[in-house]
Design a protein around this motif. Sequence first.
Motif, mmCIF file in Angstrom:
data_model
loop_
_atom_site.group_PDB
_atom_site.id
_atom_site.type_symbol
_atom_site.label_atom_id
_atom_site.label_comp_id
_atom_site.label_asym_id
_atom_site.label_seq_id
_atom_site.Cartn_x
_atom_site.Cartn_y
_atom_site.Cartn_z
ATOM 1 N N PRO A 42 37.202 37.120 41.268
ATOM 2 C CA PRO A 42 37.865 36.001 41.937
ATOM 3 C C PRO A 42 39.358 36.254 42.131
ATOM 4 C CG PRO A 42 36.567 35.232 40.058
ATOM 5 C CD PRO A 42 36.602 36.729 39.995
ATOM 6 N N ASP A 43 39.923 35.587 43.112
ATOM 7 C CA ASP A 43 41.349 35.731 43.405
ATOM 8 C C ASP A 43 42.222 35.477 42.181
ATOM 9 O OD1 ASP A 43 40.858 36.417 46.024
ATOM 10 O OD2 ASP A 43 41.186 34.397 46.806
ATOM 11 N N ALA A 44 41.793 34.600 41.291
ATOM 12 C CA ALA A 44 42.580 34.278 40.096
ATOM 13 C C ALA A 44 42.805 35.502 39.210
ATOM 14 C CB ALA A 44 41.894 33.174 39.292
ATOM 15 N N PHE A 45 41.931 36.513 39.323
ATOM 16 C CA PHE A 45 42.049 37.719 38.502
ATOM 17 C C PHE A 45 42.615 38.913 39.263
ATOM 18 C CE2 PHE A 45 38.119 36.161 35.977
ATOM 19 C CZ PHE A 45 38.922 35.423 35.124
ATOM 20 N N ARG A 46 42.910 38.769 40.524
ATOM 21 C CA ARG A 46 43.394 39.897 41.326
ATOM 22 C C ARG A 46 44.659 40.494 40.706
ATOM 23 N NH1 ARG A 46 39.165 41.176 44.504
ATOM 24 N NH2 ARG A 46 38.367 39.315 45.483
ATOM 25 N N GLY A 47 44.734 41.817 40.728
ATOM 26 C CA GLY A 47 45.911 42.518 40.220
ATOM 27 C C GLY A 47 45.969 42.628 38.708
ATOM 28 N N GLN A 48 44.915 42.221 37.999
ATOM 29 C CA GLN A 48 44.906 42.269 36.533
ATOM 30 C C GLN A 48 43.988 43.360 35.993
ATOM 31 O OE1 GLN A 48 44.462 38.320 34.746
ATOM 32 N NE2 GLN A 48 45.115 37.423 36.677
ATOM 33 N N ASN A 49 43.452 44.192 36.871
ATOM 34 C CA ASN A 49 42.551 45.278 36.484
ATOM 35 C C ASN A 49 41.240 44.809 35.873
ATOM 36 O OD1 ASN A 49 44.097 47.503 37.409
ATOM 37 N ND2 ASN A 49 45.426 47.288 35.622
ATOM 38 N N VAL A 50 40.798 43.625 36.276
ATOM 39 C CA VAL A 50 39.538 43.093 35.766
ATOM 40 C C VAL A 50 38.370 43.944 36.256
ATOM 41 C CG1 VAL A 50 37.957 41.109 35.840
ATOM 42 C CG2 VAL A 50 40.401 40.759 35.427
ATOM 43 N N GLY A 51 38.375 44.325 37.526
ATOM 44 C CA GLY A 51 37.317 45.186 38.045
ATOM 45 C C GLY A 51 37.255 46.503 37.300
ATOM 46 N N LEU A 52 38.415 47.094 37.035
ATOM 47 C CA LEU A 52 38.474 48.341 36.285
ATOM 48 C C LEU A 52 37.915 48.145 34.878
ATOM 49 C CD1 LEU A 52 39.262 51.294 35.924
ATOM 50 C CD2 LEU A 52 41.588 50.512 35.370
ATOM 51 N N ALA A 53 38.257 47.043 34.237
ATOM 52 C CA ALA A 53 37.748 46.770 32.886
ATOM 53 C C ALA A 53 36.225 46.653 32.893
ATOM 54 C CB ALA A 53 38.382 45.501 32.323
ATOM 55 N N LEU A 54 35.674 45.997 33.906
ATOM 56 C CA LEU A 54 34.216 45.903 34.023
ATOM 57 C C LEU A 54 33.605 47.289 34.194
ATOM 58 C CD1 LEU A 54 33.962 42.782 36.356
ATOM 59 C CD2 LEU A 54 33.112 42.911 33.997
ATOM 60 N N ALA A 55 34.218 48.120 35.036
ATOM 61 C CA ALA A 55 33.714 49.478 35.267
ATOM 62 C C ALA A 55 33.798 50.322 33.994
ATOM 63 C CB ALA A 55 34.479 50.141 36.405
ATOM 64 N N GLN A 56 34.883 50.201 33.271
ATOM 65 C CA GLN A 56 35.029 50.949 32.021
ATOM 66 C C GLN A 56 33.958 50.545 31.010
ATOM 67 O OE1 GLN A 56 39.124 49.883 31.286
ATOM 68 N NE2 GLN A 56 39.833 51.922 31.871
ATOM 69 N N ARG A 57 33.698 49.253 30.916
ATOM 70 C CA ARG A 57 32.658 48.771 29.996
ATOM 71 C C ARG A 57 31.288 49.283 30.432
ATOM 72 N NH1 ARG A 57 31.218 44.264 26.667
ATOM 73 N NH2 ARG A 57 29.059 44.727 26.128
ATOM 74 N N MET A 58 31.014 49.256 31.736
ATOM 75 C CA MET A 58 29.742 49.752 32.252
ATOM 76 C C MET A 58 29.563 51.221 31.892
ATOM 77 S SD MET A 58 28.602 51.822 35.007
ATOM 78 C CE MET A 58 29.878 51.711 36.238
ATOM 79 N N VAL A 59 30.590 52.033 32.123
ATOM 80 C CA VAL A 59 30.516 53.460 31.817
ATOM 81 C C VAL A 59 30.289 53.666 30.320
ATOM 82 C CG1 VAL A 59 31.850 55.614 31.740
ATOM 83 C CG2 VAL A 59 31.823 54.228 33.829
ATOM 84 N N ALA A 60 31.009 52.948 29.487
ATOM 85 C CA ALA A 60 30.847 53.080 28.033
ATOM 86 C C ALA A 60 29.429 52.710 27.598
ATOM 87 C CB ALA A 60 31.874 52.216 27.308
ATOM 88 N N ASP A 61 28.907 51.615 28.137
ATOM 89 C CA ASP A 61 27.551 51.194 27.781
ATOM 90 C C ASP A 61 26.518 52.211 28.230
ATOM 91 O OD1 ASP A 61 28.612 48.875 26.683
ATOM 92 O OD2 ASP A 61 27.762 47.525 28.197
ATOM 93 N N MET A 62 26.669 52.721 29.447
ATOM 94 C CA MET A 62 25.688 53.672 29.965
ATOM 95 C C MET A 62 25.749 55.002 29.214
ATOM 96 S SD MET A 62 23.953 51.891 32.096
ATOM 97 C CE MET A 62 24.185 50.705 30.761
#
Length: 97
Positions: free
Chosen positions: A48-68
């Motif tokens: 969401p726009d409220a999280f833009r510029g906070q690296n939230v997408g990157l954090a989700l991707a990092q968690r996904m990679v770690a879990d996988m």
Amino acid sequence: MTDLPGTIDREDGDSGGRWIYRHAGIEAEMTYSRLGQTKIIVDHTGVPDAFRGQNVGLALAQRMVADMRAEGLRVIALCPFVKAQARKHPEWADVIE
């Protein structure tokens, strides 16, 4: 991993699931579908726009990679965001095809 004030949780089902970042009552997500026993398809990242510029997408991707990595699974990235991040992070090549 990116340091964020909220939490990232995972909802996992038989056919797929999602990683969810929650903070202040707002959610961002990365969704996936299972492809057999050894792969998942990541198909969407929504921030969401409220999280833009906070690296939230990157954090989700990092968690996904770690879990996988921990589960020994491979990822097919259909999501444009995950594809772009995989190009920026060659160290994820052991997980993302």
